[in-house]
Design a protein around this motif. Sequence first.
Motif, PDB file in Angstrom:
ATOM      1  N   ASN A   1       1.363   6.243  -6.979  1.00  0.00           N
ATOM      2  CA  ASN A   1       0.136   6.941  -7.346  1.00  0.00           C
ATOM      3  C   ASN A   1       0.289   8.441  -7.178  1.00  0.00           C
ATOM      4  O   ASN A   1      -0.211   9.209  -7.991  1.00  0.00           O
ATOM      5  N   ALA A   2       0.972   8.861  -6.136  1.00  0.00           N
ATOM      6  CA  ALA A   2       1.161  10.294  -5.909  1.00  0.00           C
ATOM      7  C   ALA A   2       1.966  10.917  -7.039  1.00  0.00           C
ATOM      8  O   ALA A   2       1.634  12.013  -7.512  1.00  0.00           O
ATOM      9  N   SER A   3       2.994  10.222  -7.514  1.00  0.00           N
ATOM     10  CA  SER A   3       3.778  10.776  -8.618  1.00  0.00           C
ATOM     11  C   SER A   3       2.972  10.766  -9.912  1.00  0.00           C
ATOM     12  O   SER A   3       3.071  11.694 -10.710  1.00  0.00           O
TER      13      SER A   3
ATOM     14  N   LEU B   1      -7.398   7.150 -11.110  1.00  0.00           N
ATOM     15  CA  LEU B   1      -6.229   6.886 -10.278  1.00  0.00           C
ATOM     16  C   LEU B   1      -6.534   7.167  -8.810  1.00  0.00           C
ATOM     17  O   LEU B   1      -6.190   6.385  -7.927  1.00  0.00           O
ATOM     18  N   LYS B   2      -7.218   8.279  -8.550  1.00  0.00           N
ATOM     19  CA  LYS B   2      -7.573   8.615  -7.170  1.00  0.00           C
ATOM     20  C   LYS B   2      -8.548   7.588  -6.596  1.00  0.00           C
ATOM     21  O   LYS B   2      -8.436   7.205  -5.433  1.00  0.00           O
TER      22      LYS B   2
ATOM     23  N   SER C   1       0.824  -1.204   0.000  1.00  0.00           N
ATOM     24  CA  SER C   1       0.000   0.000   0.000  1.00  0.00           C
ATOM     25  C   SER C   1       0.862   1.260   0.000  1.00  0.00           C
ATOM     26  O   SER C   1       0.593   2.200  -0.725  1.00  0.00           O
ATOM     27  N   SER C   2       1.930   1.275   0.806  1.00  0.00           N
ATOM     28  CA  SER C   2       2.763   2.470   0.869  1.00  0.00           C
ATOM     29  C   SER C   2       3.550   2.669  -0.417  1.00  0.00           C
ATOM     30  O   SER C   2       3.724   3.796  -0.863  1.00  0.00           O
TER      31      SER C   2
ATOM     32  N   GLN D   1      -7.337   0.901  -2.723  1.00  0.00           N
ATOM     33  CA  GLN D   1      -6.168   0.174  -2.242  1.00  0.00           C
ATOM     34  C   GLN D   1      -5.980   0.312  -0.745  1.00  0.00           C
ATOM     35  O   GLN D   1      -5.406  -0.549  -0.111  1.00  0.00           O
ATOM     36  N   SER D   2      -6.478   1.385  -0.171  1.00  0.00           N
ATOM     37  CA  SER D   2      -6.348   1.543   1.276  1.00  0.00           C
ATOM     38  C   SER D   2      -7.307   0.612   2.014  1.00  0.00           C
ATOM     39  O   SER D   2      -7.060   0.239   3.139  1.00  0.00           O
TER      40      SER D   2
END
Length: 99
Positions: free
Chosen positions: A22-24, A66-67, A15-16, A73-74
């Motif tokens: 995902n953030a990038s 993506l969001k 997840s991390s 995923q969390s």
Amino acid sequence: MVSAVSSSSQATQISSSSASSNASQEAALEKQIQAKEEEAKTVEDQVQAAKLQQQIAALKAKLAALKAAQQEQSAPSDAVARQAEFDGDTKTTSNEFWM
């Protein structure tokens, strides 16, 4: 019980790493959207402007997907923790003081 703990830590690691990826990707998509919006403002040709608007809409759809995927995923890590509780794992934080 051991497998539940290792599954939980693996889910957290996955997840991390997915979150940073995902953030990038989100940042790249947002940058592309901004660039296309700026380009659309300067375009004089209506046909070209319409094409840019379509590209902007497609990029925004990718960003939204993506969001949404990131939010989904969390959830598995929460599910692993709940399963560990159900299995009677005393290593989880939610039932640490329960016994």
